[in-house]
Each structure stands twice: as C-alpha cells, then as structure tokens.
Write a protein that holds these residues in place. Structure first.
Motif, short mmCIF file in Angstrom:
data_model
loop_
_atom_site.label_atom_id
_atom_site.label_comp_id
_atom_site.label_asym_id
_atom_site.label_seq_id
_atom_site.Cartn_x
_atom_site.Cartn_y
_atom_site.Cartn_z
N ASP B 70 -5.57 78.78 13.92
CA ASP B 70 -4.84 77.62 14.41
C ASP B 70 -5.77 76.61 15.06
OD1 ASP B 70 -2.54 78.73 13.54
OD2 ASP B 70 -1.86 79.46 15.52
N ALA B 71 -6.80 77.11 15.74
CA ALA B 71 -7.70 76.21 16.47
C ALA B 71 -8.66 75.49 15.53
CB ALA B 71 -8.49 77.01 17.50
N VAL B 72 -8.70 75.93 14.25
CA VAL B 72 -9.63 75.37 13.27
C VAL B 72 -11.06 75.38 13.84
CG1 VAL B 72 -9.98 73.59 11.53
CG2 VAL B 72 -7.76 73.82 12.63
N VAL B 73 -11.52 76.57 14.20
CA VAL B 73 -12.90 76.70 14.68
C VAL B 73 -13.81 76.63 13.45
CG1 VAL B 73 -14.56 78.17 15.88
CG2 VAL B 73 -12.15 78.16 16.57
N LEU B 74 -14.51 75.50 13.30
CA LEU B 74 -15.39 75.33 12.15
C LEU B 74 -16.69 76.09 12.38
CD1 LEU B 74 -14.95 71.53 11.38
CD2 LEU B 74 -13.64 73.46 10.50
N GLY B 75 -17.22 76.69 11.33
CA GLY B 75 -18.48 77.40 11.45
C GLY B 75 -19.57 76.45 11.89
N ARG B 76 -20.37 76.91 12.85
CA ARG B 76 -21.40 76.02 13.41
C ARG B 76 -22.79 76.28 12.81
NH1 ARG B 76 -16.79 74.92 15.76
NH2 ARG B 76 -16.82 73.97 17.84
N GLY B 77 -22.84 77.11 11.75
CA GLY B 77 -24.14 77.45 11.19
C GLY B 77 -24.68 76.40 10.24
N GLY B 78 -23.82 75.58 9.69
CA GLY B 78 -24.31 74.58 8.76
C GLY B 78 -23.25 74.14 7.77
N ALA B 79 -22.56 75.10 7.18
CA ALA B 79 -21.60 74.76 6.14
C ALA B 79 -20.30 74.20 6.71
CB ALA B 79 -21.31 75.97 5.26
N PRO B 425 -22.80 61.52 -2.38
CA PRO B 425 -22.30 62.49 -1.39
C PRO B 425 -22.96 63.88 -1.49
CG PRO B 425 -20.67 62.09 -3.08
CD PRO B 425 -21.78 61.14 -3.35
N PHE B 426 -22.95 64.57 -0.37
CA PHE B 426 -23.42 65.95 -0.26
C PHE B 426 -22.36 66.86 -0.91
CE2 PHE B 426 -25.38 69.47 2.03
CZ PHE B 426 -26.71 69.08 2.00
N PRO B 427 -22.67 68.05 -1.37
CA PRO B 427 -23.97 68.73 -1.42
C PRO B 427 -24.69 68.53 -2.74
CG PRO B 427 -22.27 70.30 -1.96
CD PRO B 427 -21.58 68.98 -1.73
N PRO B 428 -25.96 68.92 -2.82
CA PRO B 428 -26.71 68.83 -4.07
C PRO B 428 -26.37 70.00 -5.00
CG PRO B 428 -28.12 69.73 -2.37
CD PRO B 428 -26.79 69.44 -1.71
N LYS B 429 -26.70 69.84 -6.29
CA LYS B 429 -26.62 70.98 -7.22
C LYS B 429 -27.92 71.76 -7.12
CE LYS B 429 -23.59 68.66 -10.51
NZ LYS B 429 -23.60 67.83 -11.70
N GLN B 430 -27.94 72.95 -7.66
CA GLN B 430 -29.17 73.73 -7.55
C GLN B 430 -29.40 74.62 -8.76
OE1 GLN B 430 -27.70 75.17 -3.75
NE2 GLN B 430 -27.79 77.29 -4.50
N THR B 431 -30.68 74.79 -9.12
CA THR B 431 -31.04 75.75 -10.17
C THR B 431 -31.49 77.06 -9.52
OG1 THR B 431 -33.32 74.94 -10.19
CG2 THR B 431 -31.81 73.96 -11.77
N THR B 432 -31.33 77.16 -8.22
CA THR B 432 -31.81 78.32 -7.48
C THR B 432 -30.64 79.12 -6.93
OG1 THR B 432 -31.96 76.85 -5.61
CG2 THR B 432 -34.00 77.29 -6.79
N ILE B 433 -30.92 80.28 -6.36
CA ILE B 433 -29.86 81.10 -5.80
C ILE B 433 -29.35 80.49 -4.50
CG2 ILE B 433 -29.37 83.33 -4.69
CD1 ILE B 433 -31.22 84.63 -6.77
N CYS B 434 -30.25 80.07 -3.63
CA CYS B 434 -29.83 79.53 -2.33
C CYS B 434 -30.30 78.09 -2.19
CB CYS B 434 -30.37 80.41 -1.20
SG CYS B 434 -32.04 79.99 -0.70
N PRO B 435 -29.88 77.41 -1.14
CA PRO B 435 -30.21 75.97 -1.03
C PRO B 435 -31.60 75.67 -0.48
CG PRO B 435 -28.25 76.59 0.25
CD PRO B 435 -28.95 77.84 -0.12
N LEU B 436 -32.46 76.66 -0.29
CA LEU B 436 -33.77 76.36 0.30
C LEU B 436 -34.56 75.39 -0.58
CD1 LEU B 436 -36.22 78.79 2.04
CD2 LEU B 436 -37.05 76.98 0.60
N GLY B 437 -34.65 75.72 -1.85
CA GLY B 437 -35.42 74.87 -2.75
C GLY B 437 -34.89 73.44 -2.78
N PRO B 438 -33.58 73.30 -3.03
CA PRO B 438 -33.02 71.94 -3.02
C PRO B 438 -33.25 71.20 -1.70
CG PRO B 438 -31.50 73.44 -4.06
CD PRO B 438 -32.63 74.28 -3.55
N SER B 439 -33.35 71.93 -0.59
CA SER B 439 -33.58 71.27 0.69
C SER B 439 -34.90 70.50 0.69
CB SER B 439 -33.61 72.30 1.82
OG SER B 439 -32.36 72.91 1.95
N SER B 440 -35.88 71.02 -0.05
CA SER B 440 -37.18 70.36 -0.06
C SER B 440 -37.11 69.02 -0.79
CB SER B 440 -38.22 71.25 -0.75
OG SER B 440 -38.00 71.24 -2.15
#
Lengths: 807, 484
Positions: B70-79, B425-440
């Motif tokens: 109910d409080a809509v606590v959004l995750g604060r880690g990034g997503a 707009p965000f997010p990017p697409k990726q050819t990798t498993i996680c977003p680390l590569g696209p972050s660069s």
C-alpha cells in the motif's frame, strides 16, 4: 546424439523460425531445436553435453516471446509455444558481427602456426559471420605462452576466448575442478591453482572441445595440419568400455584420436589413456618380424612361411599338453578363428583372462545390464569391484553423471572408498576377504557390524536394494591379492537381497568380452568330455608341474599380468615351447621360443565387443610395420599349416562364418557398424544360474594388515609404457595405509617401511590414504619400482606386516 | 578507531568524505544520524528502535506485506521496482531466503554505507520485518568488501540484537524465529547485481546469472526462491510499521512516495548525503538551494551532472528543473538509479570524465560476456589514446560503434535543445547478461553527443594521426603472471 536426431517432433511446441512455422520438442533447447531443423546458429560456449552458460554471446538471435523482439542467447532459451525466432534479422546479424569483432580484438590471429587453424570454430565463424577486418589498433593482451597446465596439455591464454568449456568440463563432467577462471574483466584467464596442475585423467577432452587453439595436447602439437588428416571411425580398445572414437592419421602415422558422441556409451568423452594410447601403435620397438630361436638360443628373423611351419609343429603335439593364454587384444574376428582353430586341434585349455579377472560363468549366468540401464534415473548401482575411474574411466564419467545429476543411488561394496564415494548412499568398505560376508549381511534388520562395515550402512544398502528402479551391479576384480571366488560369492549374496539385479561386467581388458563370447574360455565347444579345459592359472600350474609342453600367448604377457608371479616364473622355467603372438617385446616374448608379430590397434579392421556386449567397429587407418600382420590372418595360416582349413580367405568370409555359426551373432550387419553410433548388443537374454562358490578365508594373522593390490590408470602396462607421452605418468609403487596406521607405526608419509610377507620382506615408501579402512595395506599393481605380483600366492587373501625400516 | 581492510592491513579508519548533511525536511531513515552514538542499541532503543518490529509482529505477515504494498515502497537499489510487488512474486516454496544487498558500489553512491555505519539496528529491524512478512526465517546480509566499518558495526549490532532477543529464536517472545547471517564480500562492483551477489554468496565467482531463467524470486540463492532487497529499502520498513502507509504517502509524489537518500558529490559547495522527499525536489533545488548543496563551487557554471550513479547517462543545464523521480528522469533519457549525483562544473574535461567512468567499468567487468569484457577495455584504450594525443578522426564513430555492439540500437541520452536533439528514454538494450557493459556506453554517448567538439579538438591536436604512435607506443607488456 540428441542434438542431431532426425526424428520428426511429435507432440511438439509450435514456434516460428525465420518465418517458417515449425515444431520443437517439449523442453527443447533452442539451439538444439535449430540444429535439428537445419538452421545453424553460431556458438562457442554451448556444448550439448554440458550446462549452458550464455557467456560467449555468439548465439544471440532475435526472439519474440510476446513482448517484442529482443536479442537473446539461443543456448539459454527453451523453445516456448509461439515463440518467434529470427536468426537472420538485421539486429541478429549485427550482434553476431559485433561479438566476433570483439572476440578477435585480443586474439593473436596466429592461424598459420596454430594447430587449430583449418578446423577452428573461431576461424569458421569469423569467415561466416564476422566483419572482414578489425578496427582495433591498440596493443593486444599478452601473456606468457604456452604454459603447461598438466603433463599432457598446454594452454595459450592469448588465443583463449573464455568460453568456459574446458573449465565447465573439468568441474561438471570430470569432477576435477582444477582449472578455473582467475582475475576479471579483460584480464580474465583460465589457469590452474598454484602447485595444482590439471592432472585429470580426462584432460584431453578439454583440448577436443576448445573452440580455438588455446588448449593443445602434447602428443599432437605441431604434428599435422587438419587438411592433411584423414580419419575413420573406430572404437577405443584399451579398455572394455568401448568408447567410440575417430582416429586420424597423416603420412601413414596415427596422430590423433577424437571422441565420438555415442548416446549409449561414451557421450563423446574419452579418458586420456583412450585418447593418447595411439602413440604406442607408432612406437619404434614394435615387433616387426617373425622370430624363432637358433641352436644357440638366439632369436633369428624368419619368413612367415617358415615361422608358421615351426609354430604349427608346436601346435600339433598332444592337445591336452597345449595351452592358449590370452586373446583380449584381438578383434572379434581373430578371436572367432582362434576359438575355431583350438576346437579343431582339440585344445581345451584356453583362457582369454590372465588370472586377474572373474569366472566367465558370472557373465553367462546372470542377466546382463547395459550402461544405460545402470544409469537409469531412479535406479541403484552397486560397485562390486575396482574403482571404475582407474579401470574403466569412460564408464566412470557415465556413472558419475548418473549419480551426480540423475539421482542414481550408489552402493559401494569395495575395499576402499571409490572415486564416486562422495555420491554414495551406502558405503560398505569390506576388508579384503570379507566382501561375501558383508554382502550376505545386507539386511534391513542388520544390527551388528560385519567385516568392518557398520550395521547402519548394511541396513541402508538393504533399503536401497529393495527400492523401486533397476538394480545394476558393476562386477569387477577389486583386489588382485584376493581370490575372485569372493566376488562371485558376494554377487550371489546380493542376488538374495535383490533378485531382479542385472550385472554390468567390470572386466577391464580390451576386447575380453568378445573373447569370452567367441569361446576363448576353458573347455571345449561341445562341452565337458572329461578333459575340461584349464584356466590360465591352472595352465601355468600344470606347466610348472611338467604337464604342458606348449603355451601359446595371444597378445598376453603373463610375466607381468598374472598376479601370482612365482607361479608364472616356475611355469616358464618348465615349459618346452612358448609361442607368443604380440605387438611389442614384453617380458613374456623375451622368454618365448617363437614370436609372431601382429598388427596393432589402428592397423586392422575388425569388431569390438564392449562390456555390455555391444558391437562396434575397429578400423584400419595405417599400415603395420615390417611383416606384422592381422591376427585373423595368423590364425588362418596356422590352421592351414596344421591341416585344418577354416575356409576363410578374407575378413568378409570370416564374418560370414561368424554370422552362420555363432548364434548370438545371427543377423549382425558388420558393415553397418561404422554408421551406427550406438551399435547392437549381443547375447542379451541370460537367466540367473549362479551359485556361490565356497571360500574359507583365514582369520587375520599376526601380520595384521590385509593386502589390497589394485590397478591405477597409469601403470607400467605394455601400451602405456610404449606411448612416450604417457609412459612417465606411471604410478610409482608405494604402500599406502589409513592415516591411523601411519600414526601407530610412528612414520611420516614418504618414509621407507619394511613390508614383511610370507616369502620375505621388501622396503617401500609409505603413503597415507584416507580412502582406506584401517587394517588394509594397498600397493598398486604394475607400478614402477616394485612388482606387487611377488606378494601374491595361491591363498584366498594375503596378509602383510609393516615395520619402520631398520636403517 | 582502527579496522582491518580487505587485504589484511590495519589502517586508521578515515571516513569517506563527504558524509551525511542534515537538512530541513521529513526524516524516515536518517532520524538518528545526528547522534554521535547512533549505531548503538542503547541509542536505538531510546529513539524508538524495534518499535516497528513490535508493531509488525502484532499483525499477520500478510497484513505487513499489504502495508508495504500500500505504501508503494520503491526499491532504492537502482531499478525502483515496488518492494511489495516484488515480494508477491515469490512462489510458495520453502526454503526461501531474504538477501540484503549491501554491496553498494555504484560510482558516486555512498548512502547505504552511511545507513549501515550509522544505524545498523534500523537495517536489522527492517530485515526482520521483511522476513516476517515473507514468512521466511533465514536472511543473508551481504556487505561490500570495501566497507570494514559498516561490517564491524553491523556485526556488533547483530550480536546486541541477538542477545536482546530481537533476532534469532522466538523473536521478542513470539513463536517467530529468524536468523540473520552477515557476509562480507570480497570487493567487486558486479556483486551489486543481484544474481552475481547470489553467486558470490554461494562461494562462487561473482558473475551474473541470466534472467530468465534465474529470476531470484523463483530461482535465487541455492536455486531457491529469494528476495534481494536494497539496504535503504529495508531501512524504510521500521518507520512504515510504526506510522503506517497513509503517513508514508503524505511524503513525496504520488508515484514515488516517501523520501530518498541522495548522495551528492563533485563540484558543489556542500556535497553529502541528503534525505529528501521523492519526486518533489528538482535537481536545481538540490544543487543550488541553501537547504541542500548551496550552489556550484566557486559559483562556476554547471557543465554536466550524473543523476543516478556512474551507469546513468549524463544530464545538463536543460534537465535541471526535472523533479527527482524515477519515471520522469527515465523519460528524459537517464535514471535516478541508486540516488548518486555527480556534479561537474565548467572546468571539467568531458573526455577525461568519460574515460574516468569507462575505466571503472572496464576494471569491474566480471569477464563473463564477450561484449562487456572486450568492449569496455577497448573503449578505455581508445579514450586513453585520444587523451594521450594520438586520436584519429574515425575514433569518435568507432567509440559509438563499440557501444552499439554492447548496447544495440540508440543509447538513452538526454535532450540537447540547442542542437534540436530529443531525449532517448531509459533503459538501454543489451547484448550482455547484466547492465554493466551497457553502463560503460552511457558516458561515451553522453559526452560525444554534447561535447563532440572537445573530442575533435583533442584529435586535431594529435600530431601523428594516431596510428604511428600506436605502433611505436610500447614494448609488449606481459599482462599477468605467467605459468607455474
């Protein structure tokens, strides 16, 4: 091969592949489905026999599962209903091009000097899917290269594309996680841990599955270029598993053996012994000419006609005074002819086993299991014999997968913890001499320990044997210092608990099962006529007693392989004539009077029969050295020279005769064996007819330790000894005991101890082995430096005592 | 105070400057930060510590979960995914685990470190509430390897909480039993990614698993259902339990209720961590308002700022009036991510800034996926070469091209009004498993789009057109120790 089966999908999953509506199987991996349907998706890290990891990103394809097309690695996707896959879209092509450019930026591109050049997936994919040229102008990554990561394998980290195939194999398949990724990012590299080389029995598989030239094997490095190789499919004959292989030669020399994926047998994997033993075929000291003794007792080279005549004379003496030992090295066709020839000559003392095997009645008197039956998920396997990793390593990989991944329950009824003990559900480590007693005590009501095995383990074993699912007993010879009758008695006791059990033979020596099937066992083809044939041990005893004049050795080296050394010595000293038909000079050919050189593995066509009774081809790829010739020809010529024309002038005629006269071979299509990856199983239906031999085992005497003599994969065996890359791997003789025994003796591992036995004493280095129960001393058979056969006599067990060495 | 660092040396602890900055506004998670002894159980209890747990235990687990939803606590880690919804993905399979992601390592982010160092009991209380709501009794608290003080304080606090009966068997004399295991990482950025964290926690190399099939909620730690929550997300729960969802939603915007901790670093007068209401305050207010950062240093002009940690595409003057709220920032071409803002003034060299961020990702790439492993280090080498005076005109397009091999398609980027360029707009697409590569790719596309002239100027100044210099650059270097 699941990956390339051409059977149409029946209850399929509908999906769209490049605009065509097709069906995948339930739960089918997308890459497998595309392979099956004829659409190739390039890949490096994916291997159908290992867990997909999605690392290389080469198999990125555009996939729409209802949320719009996105690039996904095909190897990680299971085909789902109505999935739309496009392996040719602009985005897919761009991604493939991009991955290849990135894989190549740090790759040395030294294809002209790389062993993999010409058969390299990286090269092939770069041509098919990659950019024409690189835009990378920076300094490439450099490492010292190549580095040996084991005695057999070299690693070039610059060529490596970090696909995780070798590391996954070592961890998942072989269970030897000795190579791993170290460091991270662009510095990620495969390496061993300091002071822990990649000394796996299976290291050669990593070379075969490496998609670049990063891993190379010592025996093949710089020996040939792929386009100069010609190959043929065959079967590894160095042990009885019968792993399917492709053998390749260049300039009439065998240079490489590759595993072939047979669903029923080896799944494409090989042990290093099976892979590299071909070096022995090419060894310089092969026997090349027929030899007989001159008046001075020196060997002289003879022509085949002369040598055959001399040998025939020896075979024409009184049949009951002739014995034929060996035959496991021979192809099925030659075994058949030798069985026929001995039948014709009336020789009933013939035995393909060398006193280190089992009574052949165990194989004919119990329902026979296939490897697949043993590996049926939910089934139970009993190890009653030697460690399969040491004796039948390709079979070990199948069993390991079964117990580690498929929930097969394992019961060890072995003298020490096997290489699968971490997966065992019940561990019955019976002291030498106690296996039968322990097996007889298996009961859900077990309340006391028997033969060193806890009641709890006995009850657990009873529960597992009584559970649903097939019970398969892998029966072999666990201890050469113990009579084989104990193994037979233990099997009968197991049958009392699990009446539906089937036996998977653990006899290890080459084509031994073919030899038994063809009748190279004691006795005559017609059955008992008073002169029942003698076993190898009985023949040797008879020879020592002056009751046998001629011994024929069919690729056998009793001087090294029969466990009881004293028996062999006295037999050879007394016998008048020894005829040896072999490929190498061995301790036994050196004592022979007539030596006939035979063609080796890779030099003759023939047929192999593995421990399941499964037939597969043996193929000729190179010509034999000198005058060496095929065993079937030698047998046919000897038959002619002794006046018994067997009526065969070609291998085809031999096979026709076999199909006609051997009931279990009726209808076998020998010419079709090469194209059948699995091969037919012969002699399948056998009813239980075994009864327990009575053995009385004396109580442990004052010596205190019961002797275990068993084999290791790398020993001083003839073939290993003649393969230059393998010879130095031979185990050095030590006597190992449980750590507690070391403590009692007050010695450290590596110290010299004096081993006292009935006939004397010997000093040996001592080692600690946590896999041994207390009260047991183990010495490997045919190890370098000491012949354990000198300790083995005629008794059911051998007792020894260890003392600190006096000096 | 001294503590052990990861490599075994004993150092005097130097707090990472800057730290927490008190400001006016509602406080949800930083209410104890102004006390010297905020990390002790004594202070915690004196200021309402574990009241939230008590309130939660008085309700049913489902009621607690509903309150969070109910409080809509959004995750604060990034997503920024709603925690309550995430919790609902867990299948009814046991055992199941809660894993706390304390591997805060996004460049510019240091808010979770303060939460762990300054108020470990609040985090422990939050973990307990989450475990209770999820009906599980095993929680793993993963603290980043480079945070020895956080590790030490959580360890102490856990011991205190166990002794006082707030954690362990029969929590606060109820029939609820929950264990918390503290795990200290070995120091890897990628372990902040939830599946890599799980691998690391299992004792493997910290490398991500592919989603699907390894969505943690379904197949997580030891391939069992696992919820991975950020430290700050869980730190919100005690306040929420005491004050309720209605009160929680009076703060922040409708879509993003509550407060957020924002870590500001770089060229502002007063850098630090601020707790601000979500979606209400704009970037301009945060940087220039006296209640917050108080303006750019030396009253220089703002050149660019990173709104959500090193992975986020850059923002510029044009984006200053956007309120700090996930969706708005995403539509504008970047992300609020982990709440780390890096401010760069007019004196900053855009190429150097891009290299600095790219180098981080190249060093931290785990090496699993080809595009990230090879692409990030290639980007770094090209940027370094341009800065070294050996740039070639084609290098600019090459950099962008390498980027499309890691992140196909058009990369998210902010609008550039003067040049008539719209936001992607965000997010990017990726050819990798996680977003680390696209972050660069973010700093490269951002910098080239906005400051192409700076790249060109450096390349024009290159004497040799680059290639000659590359060939003569250096002797081959043996990059790593050889065999043995």
């Amino acid at each position: 091969m699941t990956a390339t089966e051409n059977a149409p999908a029946t209850t399929g999953v509908p999906f769209t592949l490049n605009g065509v509506e097709l069906e995948a199987k339930q739960g089918e991996n997308l890459l497998d489905a595309c392979d099956r349907l004829g659409v190739h998706i390039p890949r490096f890290c994916y291997h159908p026999r290992m867990t997909p990891v999605g690392m290389c990103r080469m198999c990125l394809v555009e996939i729409d599962t209802g949320r719009g097309p996105a690039l996904q690695p095909g190897c990680m996707m299971t085909v789902s209903p109505n999935m739309v896959v496009n392996t040719e879209s602009e985005a897919t092509v761009k991604a493939q091009d991009g991955v290849l450019e990135l894989l190549l930026i740090n790759h040395p591109l030294d294809c002209p000097v790389c062993d993999k050049g010409g058969e390299c997936p990286l090269q092939d994919n770069a041509f098919a899917y990659g950019p024409g040229e690189s835009r990378f102008v920076e300094e490439k990554r450099h490492y010292e290269k190549p580095i040996p990561i084991s005695d057999l394998v070299f690693l070039d980290r610059e060529r490596c594309i970090l696909c995780d195939r070798c590391t996954r194999f070592a961890d998942e398949v072989a269970g030897d996680p000795l190579i791993h990724f170290v460091d991270r990012g662009a510095q990620t590299q495969v390496n061993t841990f300091p002071d822990h080389p990649f000394s796996s029995y299976f290291s050669g598989n990593t070379v075969q599955i490496c998609p670049v030239g990063a891993l190379t094997a010592k025996p093949y490095r710089f020996k040939a270029r792929p386009w100069d190789l010609t190959g043929v499919e065959s079967t590894a004959a160095v042990d009885a598993t019968g792993a399917r292989v492709a053998i390749q030669s260049s300039q009439n020399r065998l240079v490489r053996v590759l595993g072939v994926d047979s669903d029923a047998v080896n799944w494409g994997w090989l042990s290093d012994k099976e892979r590299f033993i071909h070096e022995a075929t090419d060894a310089e000291d092969r026997l090349t000419d027929p030899l007989t003794r001159d008046d001075a007792g020196e060997f002289v080279v003879r022509r085949w006609t002369d040598a055959t005549k001399i040998a025939a004379e020896a075979l024409q003496g009184p049949a009951e005074r002739i014995g034929v030992i060996g035959g496991a090295r021979l192809p099925l066709e030659a075994q058949f002819l030798w069985a026929r020839l001995t039948d014709e000559l009336g020789i009933t003392s013939r035995d393909a086993q060398l006193g280190d095997g089992l009574d052949p009645a165990i194989l004919s008197g119990a329902p026979r299991a296939t490897i697949d039956r043993a590996c049926t998920p939910g089934g139970t396997v009993v190890l009653l014999g030697a460690d399969p990793k040491e004796e039948l390593p390709s079979l070990f990989l199948r069993l390991r997968h079964a117990v580690a991944e498929d929930g097969v329950k394992l019961i060890e009824l072995t003298p020490r913890a096997s290489s699968l003990s971490s997966y065992a559900k019940a561990r019955l480590y019976a002291a030498p001499g106690a296996a039968a007693e322990v097996a007889a005590a298996i009961s859900t009501d077990a309340s006391a320990s028997v033969g060193g095995v806890d009641a709890q383990e006995l009850a657990k074993a009873a529960e597992l044997l009584g559970a649903d699912g097939p019970v398969t007993v892998l029966v072999g010879r666990a201890n050469l210092a113990e009579t084989a009758d104990l193994t037979a008695a233990a099997l009968v006791a197991l049958h009392d608990v699990a009446p539906d059990l089937a036996v998977l033979s653990g006899l290890r020596r080459g084509n031994i099962h073919g030899a038994i099937e063809m009748g190279l066992v004691p006795g005559s083809a017609e059955g008992g006529d008073g002169a029942a044939g003698k076993s190898t041990e009985a023949m040797l005893a008879a020879a020592a007693a002056g009751e046998i004049d001629t011994l024929v050795l069919l690729g056998a080296d009793p001087m090294a392989d029969v466990p009881n050394r004293e028996l062999v010595e006295s037999a050879f000293a007394a016998v008048a004539t020894v005829v040896s038909i072999d490929t190498f000079n061995t301790a036994s050919t050196a004592r022979a009077d007539i030596v006939l050189p035979a063609a080796a593995w890779g030099e003759v066509d023939g047929t192999f029969c593995n421990l399941e009774g499964r037939l597969s081809p043996l193929s000729a790829k190179v010509t034999s050295p000198g005058q060496a010739r095929a065993d079937w020809i030698i047998a046919a010529e000897l038959a002619l020279a002794t006046g018994h024309d067997l009526g065969v002038g070609s291998l085809g005629e031999v096979r026709s005769a076999m199909v006609e006269t051997v009931p279990s071979l009726a209808g076998v299509d020998f010419d079709g064996l090469v194209s059948d990856a699995d091969g037919p199983v012969i002699g399948g239906d056998r009813a239980w007819s075994l009864s327990a031999p009575s053995v009385s085992v004396p109580p442990v005497d004052g010596y205190g330790l019961r002797l275990l003599v068993d084999r290791t994969l790398w020993d001083e065996g003839t073939m290993v000894h003649h393969a230059p890359s393998l010879a130095h791997l031979a185990t050095t003789a030590t006597v190992s005991v449980a750590p507690a025994v070391l403590d009692r003796l007050g010695v450290q591992p590596g110290d010299q101890v004096t081993l006292n036995h009935e006939n004397g004493s010997v000093d040996l280095a001592v080692a600690a082995d946590g896999r041994l129960p207390d009260g047991v001393a183990r010495i490997p058979f045919r190890a370098a430096g000491f012949d354990a056969g000198t300790l083995i006599g005629e008794g059911p067990v051998v007792d020894v005592r260890l003392d600190r060495a006096s000096s | 105070m001294s503590s052990h660092t990861n490599d075994g040396h004993t150092n005097d602890y130097v707090p990472h400057a800057p730290g927490y900055v008190d400001n006016e506004g509602p406080k949800v998670v930083t209410s104890r930060f102004t006390y010297e002894d905020s990390f002790t159980l004594e202070r915690s209890l004196a200021t309402g510590g574990y009241d939230g747990l008590k309130a939660a235990l008085a309700k049913s687990p489902a009621e607690v979960a509903q309150e969070v939803k109910d409080a809509v606590v959004l995750g604060r880690g990034g997503a920024g995914f709603p925690a309550g919804v995430k919790w609902g993905f867990m299948p009814q399979i046991w055992p199941r685990y809660l894993v706390v992601n304390g591997d805060e390592s996004e460049p510019g982010t240091y808010k979770d470190r303060l939460l762990m160092e300054r108020d470990p009991h609040q985090l422990i209380e939050g973990c307990m509430i989450a475990c209770y709501a999820l009906g599980l009794n095993q929680c793993f608290l993963y603290v980043r390897g480079e945070m020895p003080l956080a590790h030490e304080r959580i360890a102490t606090a856990l011991n205190e909480a166990y002794a006082a009966g707030y954690v362990g068997k029969n929590v606060m004399d109820t029939d609820v039993s929950i264990d918390i295991v503290l795990h200290w990482g070995a120091g890897a950025y990628i372990v902040g990614e939830e599946t890599a964290l799980i691998e690391s926690l299992e004792g493997n190399r910290g490398q991500p698993r592919l989603k699907p099939p390894y969505f943690p909620a379904a197949k997580g730690l030891y391939y069992q259902p696992t919820i991975v929550n950020n430290v700050e997300t869980l730190a919100n729960l005690p306040w929420l339990m005491v004050n309720g969802a209605e009160a929680y939603k009076t703060m922040g915007s409708e879509a993003s209720p509550g407060t957020r901790m924002l870590a500001v670093s770089g060229h502002v007068k007063r850098p630090g961590v601020y707790e601000v209401e979500q979606g209400v305050v704009t970037f301009r207010e945060l940087f220039y308002d006296d209640n917050y950062c108080g303006g750019i240093r030396d009253d220089n002009d703002l050149k660019m700022f990173i709104p959500g940690g090193g992975s986020a595409p850059w923002f510029f003057e044009d984006q200053l009036d956007i309120p700090m709220e996930g969706r708005t920032v995403g539509a504008a071409g970047s992300m609020l991510g982990s709440g780390a803002l890096v401010v760069m003034d007019e004196t900053t060299d855009a190429v150097k800034a891009a290299l600095r961020v790219v180098r981080f990702f190249a060093r931290e790439s785990c090496g699993k996926c080809t595009p990230c492993r090879e692409g990030t280090s290639w980007e770094e080498k090209v940027l370094q070469r341009i800065l070294d005076g050996h740039g070639r005109p084609e290098d600019i397009d090459l950099l962008l091209e390498i980027g499309t091999n890691i992140s196909p398609g058009t990369y998210p980027v902010a609008s550039f009004g003067d040049a008539g360029l719209d936001a992607v707009p965000f997010p990017p697409k990726q050819t990798t498993i996680c977003p680390l590569g696209p972050s660069s790719v973010a700093p490269i596309t951002s910098a080239i789009r906005r400051f192409r002239d700076e790249f060109e100027a450096k390349i024009d100044a290159s004497a040799d057109g680059g290639v000659a210099a590359v060939d003569a650059e250096s002797e081959p270097v043996v990059a790593a120790a050889g065999g043995h």
